[in-house]
Structure formats: structure tokens, C-alpha cells
Design a protein around this motif. Structure first.
Motif, PDB file in Angstrom:
ATOM      1  N   ARG A   1      -7.768 -68.714 111.004  1.00 34.91           N
ATOM      2  CA  ARG A   1      -8.878 -68.777 111.966  1.00 34.91           C
ATOM      3  C   ARG A   1      -9.032 -67.455 112.711  1.00 34.91           C
ATOM      4  O   ARG A   1     -10.146 -66.988 112.949  1.00 34.91           O
ATOM      5  N   ARG A   2      -7.906 -66.841 113.085  1.00 34.49           N
ATOM      6  CA  ARG A   2      -7.998 -65.513 113.746  1.00 34.49           C
ATOM      7  C   ARG A   2      -8.622 -64.504 112.801  1.00 34.49           C
ATOM      8  O   ARG A   2      -9.466 -63.686 113.204  1.00 34.49           O
TER       9      ARG A   2
ATOM     10  N   LEU B   1     -10.689 -65.121 110.369  1.00 34.64           N
ATOM     11  CA  LEU B   1     -12.109 -65.438 110.197  1.00 34.64           C
ATOM     12  C   LEU B   1     -12.947 -64.905 111.354  1.00 34.64           C
ATOM     13  O   LEU B   1     -14.038 -64.366 111.150  1.00 34.64           O
ATOM     14  N   LEU B   2     -12.427 -65.033 112.586  1.00 30.70           N
ATOM     15  CA  LEU B   2     -13.195 -64.559 113.738  1.00 30.70           C
ATOM     16  C   LEU B   2     -13.354 -63.035 113.692  1.00 30.70           C
ATOM     17  O   LEU B   2     -14.425 -62.497 113.987  1.00 30.70           O
ATOM     18  N   LYS B   3     -12.289 -62.323 113.311  1.00 29.77           N
ATOM     19  CA  LYS B   3     -12.410 -60.866 113.196  1.00 29.77           C
ATOM     20  C   LYS B   3     -13.340 -60.506 112.044  1.00 29.77           C
ATOM     21  O   LYS B   3     -14.093 -59.528 112.122  1.00 29.77           O
TER      22      LYS B   3
ATOM     23  N   ILE C   1     -16.777 -58.144 112.234  1.00 31.01           N
ATOM     24  CA  ILE C   1     -16.934 -56.893 111.497  1.00 31.01           C
ATOM     25  C   ILE C   1     -17.523 -57.252 110.132  1.00 31.01           C
ATOM     26  O   ILE C   1     -16.799 -57.329 109.134  1.00 31.01           O
TER      27      ILE C   1
ATOM     28  N   HIS D   1     -16.230 -56.379 106.326  1.00 36.23           N
ATOM     29  CA  HIS D   1     -14.895 -55.762 106.304  1.00 36.23           C
ATOM     30  C   HIS D   1     -13.867 -56.788 105.822  1.00 36.23           C
ATOM     31  O   HIS D   1     -13.862 -57.936 106.276  1.00 36.23           O
TER      32      HIS D   1
ATOM     33  N   VAL E   1     -10.488 -58.539 105.804  1.00 35.58           N
ATOM     34  CA  VAL E   1      -9.357 -58.762 106.705  1.00 35.58           C
ATOM     35  C   VAL E   1      -8.207 -59.356 105.888  1.00 35.58           C
ATOM     36  O   VAL E   1      -8.391 -60.388 105.240  1.00 35.58           O
ATOM     37  N   PRO E   2      -7.014 -58.722 105.905  1.00 37.73           N
ATOM     38  CA  PRO E   2      -5.883 -59.302 105.176  1.00 37.73           C
ATOM     39  C   PRO E   2      -5.405 -60.590 105.846  1.00 37.73           C
ATOM     40  O   PRO E   2      -5.517 -60.736 107.062  1.00 37.73           O
TER      41      PRO E   2
ATOM     42  N   ALA F   1      -4.784 -48.073  99.058  1.00 36.14           N
ATOM     43  CA  ALA F   1      -4.776 -47.253 100.268  1.00 36.14           C
ATOM     44  C   ALA F   1      -6.002 -46.337 100.292  1.00 36.14           C
ATOM     45  O   ALA F   1      -6.583 -46.089 101.363  1.00 36.14           O
TER      46      ALA F   1
ATOM     47  N   ARG G   1      -9.188 -48.301 101.112  1.00 30.32           N
ATOM     48  CA  ARG G   1      -9.254 -48.575 102.562  1.00 30.32           C
ATOM     49  C   ARG G   1      -9.808 -47.362 103.304  1.00 30.32           C
ATOM     50  O   ARG G   1     -10.599 -47.486 104.236  1.00 30.32           O
TER      51      ARG G   1
ATOM     52  N   PHE H   1     -12.032 -74.403 117.457  1.00 32.89           N
ATOM     53  CA  PHE H   1     -12.259 -73.264 116.575  1.00 32.89           C
ATOM     54  C   PHE H   1     -13.703 -73.233 116.098  1.00 32.89           C
ATOM     55  O   PHE H   1     -14.337 -72.175 116.068  1.00 32.89           O
TER      56      PHE H   1
ATOM     57  N   LEU I   1     -16.130 -70.215 116.490  1.00 31.55           N
ATOM     58  CA  LEU I   1     -16.703 -69.601 115.279  1.00 31.55           C
ATOM     59  C   LEU I   1     -18.225 -69.613 115.349  1.00 31.55           C
ATOM     60  O   LEU I   1     -18.893 -68.623 115.026  1.00 31.55           O
TER      61      LEU I   1
ATOM     62  N   MET J   1     -19.298 -67.083 117.939  1.00 28.54           N
ATOM     63  CA  MET J   1     -19.110 -65.709 117.479  1.00 28.54           C
ATOM     64  C   MET J   1     -20.123 -65.341 116.403  1.00 28.54           C
ATOM     65  O   MET J   1     -20.547 -64.192 116.315  1.00 28.54           O
TER      66      MET J   1
ATOM     67  N   LEU K   1      -5.997 -70.505 119.280  1.00 31.55           N
ATOM     68  CA  LEU K   1      -5.866 -69.256 118.517  1.00 31.55           C
ATOM     69  C   LEU K   1      -4.546 -68.522 118.723  1.00 31.55           C
ATOM     70  O   LEU K   1      -4.128 -67.746 117.865  1.00 31.55           O
TER      71      LEU K   1
ATOM     72  N   GLU L   1      -9.380 -47.834 109.628  1.00 30.05           N
ATOM     73  CA  GLU L   1      -9.013 -48.536 108.399  1.00 30.05           C
ATOM     74  C   GLU L   1      -8.703 -49.998 108.650  1.00 30.05           C
ATOM     75  O   GLU L   1      -8.851 -50.833 107.769  1.00 30.05           O
TER      76      GLU L   1
ATOM     77  N   HIS M   1      -9.744 -54.780 112.327  1.00 33.71           N
ATOM     78  CA  HIS M   1      -9.486 -56.183 112.703  1.00 33.71           C
ATOM     79  C   HIS M   1      -8.251 -56.308 113.581  1.00 33.71           C
ATOM     80  O   HIS M   1      -8.015 -57.358 114.160  1.00 33.71           O
TER      81      HIS M   1
ATOM     82  N   PHE N   1     -17.835 -48.718 116.862  1.00 29.62           N
ATOM     83  CA  PHE N   1     -17.765 -49.542 115.659  1.00 29.62           C
ATOM     84  C   PHE N   1     -17.351 -48.700 114.457  1.00 29.62           C
ATOM     85  O   PHE N   1     -17.806 -47.583 114.329  1.00 29.62           O
TER      86      PHE N   1
ATOM     87  N   ASP O   1     -13.614 -57.613 120.792  1.00 31.43           N
ATOM     88  CA  ASP O   1     -14.556 -58.726 120.762  1.00 31.43           C
ATOM     89  C   ASP O   1     -14.372 -59.561 122.025  1.00 31.43           C
ATOM     90  O   ASP O   1     -13.274 -59.650 122.557  1.00 31.43           O
TER      91      ASP O   1
END
Lengths: 289, 194
Positions: free
Chosen positions: A31-32, A34-36, A40, A43, A45-46, A149, A152, B21, B25, B28, B58, B113, B116, B168, B173
Motif C-alpha cells: 500500500r505504501r 502504491l501511494l508513492k 509519481i 515511475h 517503485v520496488p 542501474a 534507473r 487505505f 488511495l 491521492m 500505513l 533515481e 519514492h 519533481f 507528498d
């Protein structure tokens, strides 16, 4: 392609598992991410992809995203290449019927969460729906630059010259861009993104879609997202604009000339038919006729 | 541990966390829309239910939390979420501001890079009102323009947000909480004073 009631959970929900299979720590981590990912757009997110009760390549990324998002009030639809009745779609739908007890449907309009492998439904999606893509390879540059790398860094710099050269070489050699699926897109004018192996025909549906689009790659351990009403542009050149391909035929069942068609070989003498890949769309059209 | 730390967390941790959540979500992905947090939680003052529910949804052992809410609220969060408490906002993954929020620039920004890996600011405000008046919001998730009126943020906040947005893909956030209501601004959202 029948709408047989194959969604029966077969004995109700499974005992001994948390709601939607994943443990709460895993869901929180996803969930964290997904929000990031939403913050973005495009982008990657791993995330700590978990072992799931089916092999990588069968939609483990999409399943983990769906499991972290879905709630008891949701209605889930699962499609595989547009069809609700293929092995992968039936298995995943039954999985969530058993571990989450959620309602399932085959109708695009009735679903609140749609997990998809390799298609976007023909029926336009609306606000409040969530489309979850199963992604085999999230990195759009991986055939051009094998070093993770380095890709990225290219994303950080917004340096997508490699992909433009690839498109240019296609045009120079063959007169047109020869990518028919997994056609790379720019999200919000910043990140190059793999749309997952949907046909290029579906790419325009991603642009400013009212629904939220989430992408999960289980083996590659990446999550990314496109928020609603976000610009998604297929890469092209001014003198070679993006042109999605579609078989020049009508669906043999419903007669649609607008939907994406599958070619079906019917005998060993060259016989073939074209059918809508989206079974729900095709069935509804036939019911209306 | 003080008695306040023993007031309950989420009544149904699985269902409540899922509902919270989805509210965050949704907030956001549609910046400026106001959602109601479905969980019934009674955190110690000065925490409001929305901020408490968002953090219990979270935050965990992997995410240091910094808050200016005082020892009772901090102990309550650490007990129910199991999160480490950061000593300064620069070290936190979640920053919960009940008073004037710390400068966005000092929070974890992520890198070009790995954008997040940035902090999320959860700011408690006096009131949230979507629809008419207040900020004009534009950006991903917004069809044309969303209006959001926020009461209780410092007057120079929009200027600070502009600097955050200009960095950005790096940046913080924002999740805004008032009572049981929550709104969110991802780093992509542009604010124009109405």
C-alpha cells in the motif's frame, strides 16, 4: 464463450488465511508503494514481492496489488487477453472468491476492481473503478539497455533517446514502427512506461482514463501507476504519427468493426475467423441484437 | 506507559486498514477530493481520528514516524503501529504535524533515481471543504480543476508547496486530515490561490 456460473467459490471462503491471502505487513508495504506510485505517475517503485500460490508469469504482481486494494464491498472482474473464461482469469477470480469472499462479475460496468492480463476492456471505464495490470517486464528499456542501474539513471535523467532511436530504426528499415504490443508510452510528459503487453490498439484508452490504473510486476518486483485523467502518449514522430493496428475485419459473432479482434484458425485448410477479444463486450452486443 | 496509550486502535485491523487505505488511495489519485475515513478510532488528543487511522494503516516497524503531538500521542502510535519514533522530522518516513508543519525542504526528498523514498507529510488542519472556493488544483488525477478549501495551514504554505513541486520527481507528498476527513496532494499537484 459462455457465461456459465463458474465463479462459485466451491465451499465458501478458505479458513486459515488472512482476508485476501496476504498478511497485513505485506499489504502495508504494498500500500505504501502504491501511494508513492500514484504520486509519481509512471515511475517504477520496488516492492518486496511475495511467493504466491501460483508461479511467476501467471499474474503474481497483479494478484498482490489486487489483494492489497480489494475490500469486502468490491466486485472483481478478471480478464486474460480480454476473455473472462480462460484458465488464468478463472483461476484468479476463483482465488479471490475463496480467500476474500468478494463478489465477482464478468461485466465490465459492474466491476469496481478489474485485474487484466494484456487487454483494456472495450467498454469505457469510469471514475471509481480500478484497473490492475499484470506486468511481466516493467522496464520499457530492457531490450535496449540490460543494466538495471543504467536504466534507473536514464529514467532519472529523462533520457529516452535509446527508445527514439529504436523507433527511428524501425521506420528506416521497414517504413513503420513494428511494435504491435507493449508499445512504449510517456506518462504525464515525464516517465517512459511499459503499458504491459496490451496491443498498441489499446494504448489510446490509457490517455486521460477516468479510472485509476495500477501495475504489478511480481517477478521483477515493481509497482507503478497512472492516476485518473493523466496524459499517456504513445511515442511517435511528427512525420510518423502513432497508428494503432487492428485486423481489417468484423467480428464473426457480433459484427463489431471497432473492437480488437483475435484471429482464430478453424481448420487445416487455411480457414479462419476473427472474434472480439473482449468476451463481455461481444456477448453484450449479441444480446442487444 | 501512560493510560492514554491503552485506548484502543483500529477495532477491526484488517477491514479498517483496507477501508482507510482505499480512502487515502482515492484521495491521492483524485487530489482535492475529500474522503471520510471509515474506521472508528479514538486516539489521544491532539490526534484526530483521520490522522490516527491513516498512520495505523500505513506505518509499521519499517517506517520511522515523527510527530509534534506530544508524548501521549507518540506512545499511542508506537504501541499500536509498532513504528519507531524519529527524533527529528529529517529522519522520518511519515511526519505527523498537529501544529504548524515543518518546512517541506527539510523532510526526506528521495533522490532522482529513487524519488519514492521520500517522506509523506500528514498535516492536521482545522477543516477541509471540497467543491467551491479555496485552492484551485491542477495536475494528474484532476480532469480540469478541483477546488479545495483548507483552514488552518500557514499562509505561506502554497509558496512552499510550489518549491516542493518544482523539485519533481523528488518531493514530499501531503495528506491533510480534519476530524474523520482526509484529502491528499501528491507532489504533482499545482496549487493556485483562489
Amino acid at each position: 464463450m459462455s457465461a456459465a456460473p463458474q465463479d462459485a467459490a466451491g465451499g465458501g471462503t478458505l479458513a486459515g488465511y488472512n482476508f485476501a491471502y496476504l498478511d497485513e505487513d505485506t499489504k502495508r508495504m504494498i500500500r505504501r508503494a502504491l501511494l508513492k506510485a500514484v504520486a509519481i505517475p509512471g515511475h517504477q517503485v520496488p516492492f518486496g514481492s511475495r511467493e504466491m500460490p501460483l508461479p511467476y508469469g501467471w499474474g503474481t504482481g497483479g494478484i498482490q496489488v489486487t489483494a492489497s486494494v480489494i475490500g469486502p464491498d468490491d466486485t472483481l472482474k478478471v480478464i486474460d487477453q480480454g476473455a473472462d473464461d480462460t484458465t488464468n482469469a478463472v483461476s484468479i477470480r476463483r482465488f479471490f472468491g475463496r480467500v476474500a469472499g468478494v463478489a465477482t462479475t464478468e461485466r465490465t460496468a459492474e466491476a469496481t476492481v478489474i485485474q487484466t492480463r494484456h487487454r483494456i476492456p472495450e467498454t469505457p471505464l469510469r471514475e471509481g473503478q480500478i484497473l490492475v495490470y499484470q506486468v511481466p517486464m516493467p522496464e520499457p528499456l530492457f531490450r535496449l539497455e540490460p543494466r538495471v542501474a543504467e536504466t534507473r539513471r536514464l529514467h532519472a535523467l529523462g533520457d529516452y533517446g535509446l527508445m527514439h532511436v529504436k523507433l527511428y530504426e524501425d521506420i528506416a528499415r521497414r517504413g513503420e514502427v513494428t511494435i504491435s504490443y507493449n508499445y512504449p508510452v510517456m506518462v504525464n510528459g515525464r516517465y517512459l512506461m511499459s503499458p504491459s503487453p496490451i496491443p498498441a490498439f489499446d494504448n489510446p484508452k490509457m490517455d486521460r482514463m477516468p479510472a485509476l490504473q495500477l501495475f504489478g510486476a511480481g517477478r521483477e518486483k515493481r509497482i507503478y501507476a497512472v492516476p485518473p485523467y493523466t496524459a499517456v502518449r504513445s511515442l511517435d514522430f511528427e512525420d510518423h504519427p502513432f497508428r494503432p493496428n487492428r485486423a481489417d475485419a468484423a467480428c464473426a459473432l457480433c459484427g463489431s468493426r471497432d473492437s480488437y479482434l483475435d484471429e482464430v484458425v478453424t481448420d487445416d485448410r487455411g480457414g479462419r475467423r476473427f472474434l472480439c477479444s473482449d468476451t463481455d463486450y461481444c456477448e453484450r452486443r449479441r444480446a442487444e441484437q | 506507559m501512560r493510560a492514554a496509550a491503552l485506548s484502543p486502535g483500529l477495532a477491526d485491523p484488517v477491514a479498517d486498514a483496507q477501508g482507510c487505505f482505499r480512502a487515502v488511495l482515492d484521495a491521492m489519485s483524485r487530489p482535492g477530493s475529500v474522503r471520510r475515513v471509515p474506521a472508528d478510532v479514538r486516539p489521544p488528543a491532539p490526534l484526530v481520528p483521520a490522522a490516527a487511522a491513516v498512520l495505523l494503516t500505513l506505518a509499521d516497524a519499517a517506517t520511522p514516524v515523527w510527530t509534534d503531538a506530544g508524548p501521549d500521542a507518540a506512545a499511542w502510535l508506537a504501541f499500536h503501529a509498532g513504528c519507531p519514533l524519529a527524533t527529528s522530522p529529517e529522519d522520518a518516513a511519515f511526519v505527523l504535524a498537529c501544529g504548524s508543519p515543518p518546512s517541506l525542504g527539510v523532510l526526506v526528498q528521495g533522490t532522482d533515481e529513487e524519488p519514492h523514498r521520500s517522506a509523506t507529510l500528514i498535516a492536521q488542519v482545522a477543516a477541509l471543504e471540497a467543491g467551491s472556493g479555496g485552492w484551485r488544483l491542477r495536475g494528474p488525477g484532476i480532469e480540469a480543476e478541483h477546488r479545495l478549501r483548507v483552514s488552518g495551514l500557514p499562509s505561506d504554505f502554497t509558496a512552499r508547496w510550489g518549491a516542493n513541486r518544482a523539485a519533481f520527481p523528488r518531493g514530499v507528498d501531503l495528506v491533510l486530515c480534519a476530524g474523520r476527513e482526509v484529502a491528499a496532494l501528491p507532489r504533482t499537484t499545482a496549487i493556485e490561490e483562489g
